[in-house]
Design a protein around this motif. Structure first.
Motif, PDB file in Angstrom:
ATOM      1  N   PRO A 196       2.184   1.777  -8.550  1.00  0.00           N
ATOM      2  CA  PRO A 196       2.854   2.805  -7.725  1.00  0.00           C
ATOM      3  C   PRO A 196       1.920   3.938  -7.313  1.00  0.00           C
ATOM      4  N   LEU A 200       0.218   3.645  -1.784  1.00  0.00           N
ATOM      5  CA  LEU A 200       0.183   4.219  -0.434  1.00  0.00           C
ATOM      6  C   LEU A 200      -1.223   4.351   0.132  1.00  0.00           C
ATOM      7  N   SER A 219      -2.648   9.334  -2.133  1.00  0.00           N
ATOM      8  CA  SER A 219      -1.586   8.454  -2.606  1.00  0.00           C
ATOM      9  C   SER A 219      -1.083   8.903  -3.975  1.00  0.00           C
ATOM     10  N   THR A 223       2.960  10.185  -4.407  1.00  0.00           N
ATOM     11  CA  THR A 223       3.874   9.457  -5.290  1.00  0.00           C
ATOM     12  C   THR A 223       4.240  10.246  -6.532  1.00  0.00           C
ATOM     13  N   ARG A 226       7.881  10.308  -7.795  1.00  0.00           N
ATOM     14  CA  ARG A 226       8.560   9.143  -7.210  1.00  0.00           C
ATOM     15  C   ARG A 226       8.072   7.849  -7.865  1.00  0.00           C
ATOM     16  N   SER A 229      11.026   5.018  -8.576  1.00  0.00           N
ATOM     17  CA  SER A 229      11.573   4.424  -7.349  1.00  0.00           C
ATOM     18  C   SER A 229      10.532   3.537  -6.663  1.00  0.00           C
ATOM     19  N   THR A 230       9.272   3.991  -6.629  1.00  0.00           N
ATOM     20  CA  THR A 230       8.216   3.172  -6.029  1.00  0.00           C
ATOM     21  C   THR A 230       7.969   1.911  -6.834  1.00  0.00           C
ATOM     22  N   SER A 302       7.488  -1.767   3.080  1.00  0.00           N
ATOM     23  CA  SER A 302       8.030  -0.843   2.068  1.00  0.00           C
ATOM     24  C   SER A 302       7.024   0.259   1.739  1.00  0.00           C
ATOM     25  N   ALA A 303       5.733  -0.061   1.743  1.00  0.00           N
ATOM     26  CA  ALA A 303       4.721   0.967   1.480  1.00  0.00           C
ATOM     27  C   ALA A 303       4.744   2.045   2.560  1.00  0.00           C
ATOM     28  N   VAL A 306       7.915   4.217   2.048  1.00  0.00           N
ATOM     29  CA  VAL A 306       7.733   5.145   0.924  1.00  0.00           C
ATOM     30  C   VAL A 306       6.820   6.305   1.337  1.00  0.00           C
ATOM     31  N   TYR A 307       5.765   5.992   2.093  1.00  0.00           N
ATOM     32  CA  TYR A 307       4.845   7.028   2.572  1.00  0.00           C
ATOM     33  C   TYR A 307       5.566   8.013   3.489  1.00  0.00           C
TER      34      TYR A 307
END
Length: 451
Positions: A196, A200, A219, A223, A226, A229-230, A302-303, A306-307
């Motif tokens: 995680p 990113l 990154s 994160t 988070r 969740s990641t 998804s990355a 999330v970013y």
């Protein structure tokens, strides 16, 4: 005549709403991107991965056949036979390693293309492959360098730990096995912790054009807070596609065993059975390859989500994206890249408004109500007094010294011009008129004055 502005249609929605979203939205919308632009995403990824797989298989197989076929020219057990066997194994392994790294580099390029396309899809744009590649091309070597650095660090760590375990196994068998198990568990924990944190990095390299080490730090920063969740997004997607790949591969393996027994039950037609098994394995491998391509696209999507969500919550990226979409749809040209605006800034979002409180307007809180305003008055309370009037039941204010107090007058003075009827009381009633009623006083019921 008054000129009115031209009507502008509502902006097209992207694959995600332009405001911070939660775990379910990230997980669900990661699959939506495949439908948004399948030609660029799935088509490009599938073609590149298929070509890389075919080239890798053919090259490694050709090198292996060419090198190991030399063993037929020397007797078994001779020194030349052992030397040729060792050399053929080294050549085949080196070829597989080099081509495997090249295939990994192609996977990184596919990931970069997916990141760039999804960044456009967030603002409801469907670019061509040429436009997507224009964003990836300037930083493609940074992506490859980061992947090579990550792979090199992994190989070094695993190699050092494997060397330690080997030495311990040679010395004390049970101690080496125990330490090896602990090392494996520790590597799993470290991998789950780092994944995680570094999830990113490709998105930061592409969308912010950051160098490798700055992208790693960025990154790590985005994160923060988070982690779970990641990690949940990564684990769920990886486990789901691993299960799908097993569902595809296991039936083909079983069918291949049955086909070989049907085509060559006595073992006479071994070539035909071998061709049938190879055909089934190739079909199964292409099915697995398709699943891997979809998994790569979904994981990369998804990355990006999330970013974007992390920057919305910390840097108010949603305002920049909304501004960009509104100006673009209004016809503006040569707009700045919204992902490069406000990089690294910190925006404090207002706390949520309590239930029943008046909403803020223009960034300022609404004025508070005066104390007691709107509260019910006590029963029997009088109406509000006028400004400057004495309160109800309070004694009248005495006249100021500057104003002479009125003096009582006699009956003779009653006819004096200028005398006010209020100031003069008649001494007696005139003949033929009813006498004035005596003044009355009020007393509470039951008191002695009413008796």
């Amino acid at each position: 005549m008054t000129a009115y502005p031209a009507w502008t249609p509502a902006s097209r929605p992207g694959i995600v709403p332009l405001h911070p979203y939660g775990f379910g939205t990230i997980l669900g919308r990661s699959f939506v991107a495949l439908r948004h632009n399948p030609k660029v995403l799935l088509g490009f990824a599938l073609i590149v991965q298929a070509v890389a797989y075919i080239v890798l298989t053919a090259a490694v197989g050709g090198v292996a056949v060419a090198s190991f076929s030399r063993l037929d020219t020397v007797p078994i057990g001779s020194d030349d036979y052992d030397a040729i066997l060792a050399g053929s194994a080294v050549i085949t392994g080196a070829t597989a390693l080099v081509l495997g790294l090249a295939t990994g580099a192609l996977s990184v390029i596919v990931q970069g293309v997916v990141v760039s396309e999804v960044a456009h899809a967030v603002v409801a744009e469907k670019p061509s492959l040429r436009a997507v590649w224009a964003r990836v091309k300037p930083v493609v070597w940074r992506l490859i360098g980061y992947s090579a650095l990550y792979l090199l660090a992994t190989i070094v760590v695993i190699g050092v730990l494997a060397g330690i375990v080997t030495l311990l196994v040679i010395s004390v068998l049970w101690l080496g096995i125990a330490v090896g198990v602990l090392f494996v568990l520790g590597l799993i924990v470290v991998s789950l912790w780092l994944t995680p944190k570094l999830f990113l990095v490709p998105s930061v390299i592409i969308l912010e054009r950051a160098p490798i080490f700055r992208a790693v730090a960025r990154s790590w920063q985005l994160t923060r807070g988070r982690f779970w969740s990641t990690l949940g997004v990564v684990v769920i997607i990886s486990v789901a596609f691993s299960i799908v790949a097993q569902i595809i591969s296991v039936p083909f393996s079983l069918v291949a065993g049955i086909v070989s027994g049907i085509l060559a039950p006595t073992g006479e037609d071994a070539i035909g059975a071998l061709i049938g098994v190879i055909a089934l394995q190739v079909v199964g491998q292409f099915g697995i390859l398709l699943v891997q391509c979809i998994a790569l696209v979904v994981q990369s999507t998804s990355a990006v989500l999330v970013y974007v969500d992390a920057r919305m919550r910390v840097e108010a990226l949603d305002h920049d994206l909304n501004t960009y979409v509104e100006q673009r749809d209004a016809g503006a040209a040569d707009l700045a890249d919204p992902y490069l605006i406000g990089v690294g800034r910190v925006v404090e979002r207002p706390a949520p408004t309590p239930t029943g409180a008046p909403p803020a307007f223009g960034g300022y809180a609404a004025p508070a109500s005066p104390p007691g305003y709107g509260a019910p008055q006590a029963y029997g309370a009088g109406a509000p007094q006028a400004y400057g009037a004495p309160a109800y039941g309070a004694p009248a204010t005495a006249p100021t010294p500057s104003t002479p107090a009125p003096t009582a007058t006699t009956g003779a003075d009653a006819a004096t011009p200028g005398a006010s009827p209020v100031d003069v009381a008649p001494p007696h009633s005139e003949p033929g008129t009813a006498p004035s009623p005596a003044p009355t006083t009020w007393a509470a019921p039951g008191s002695s004055e009413n008796a």
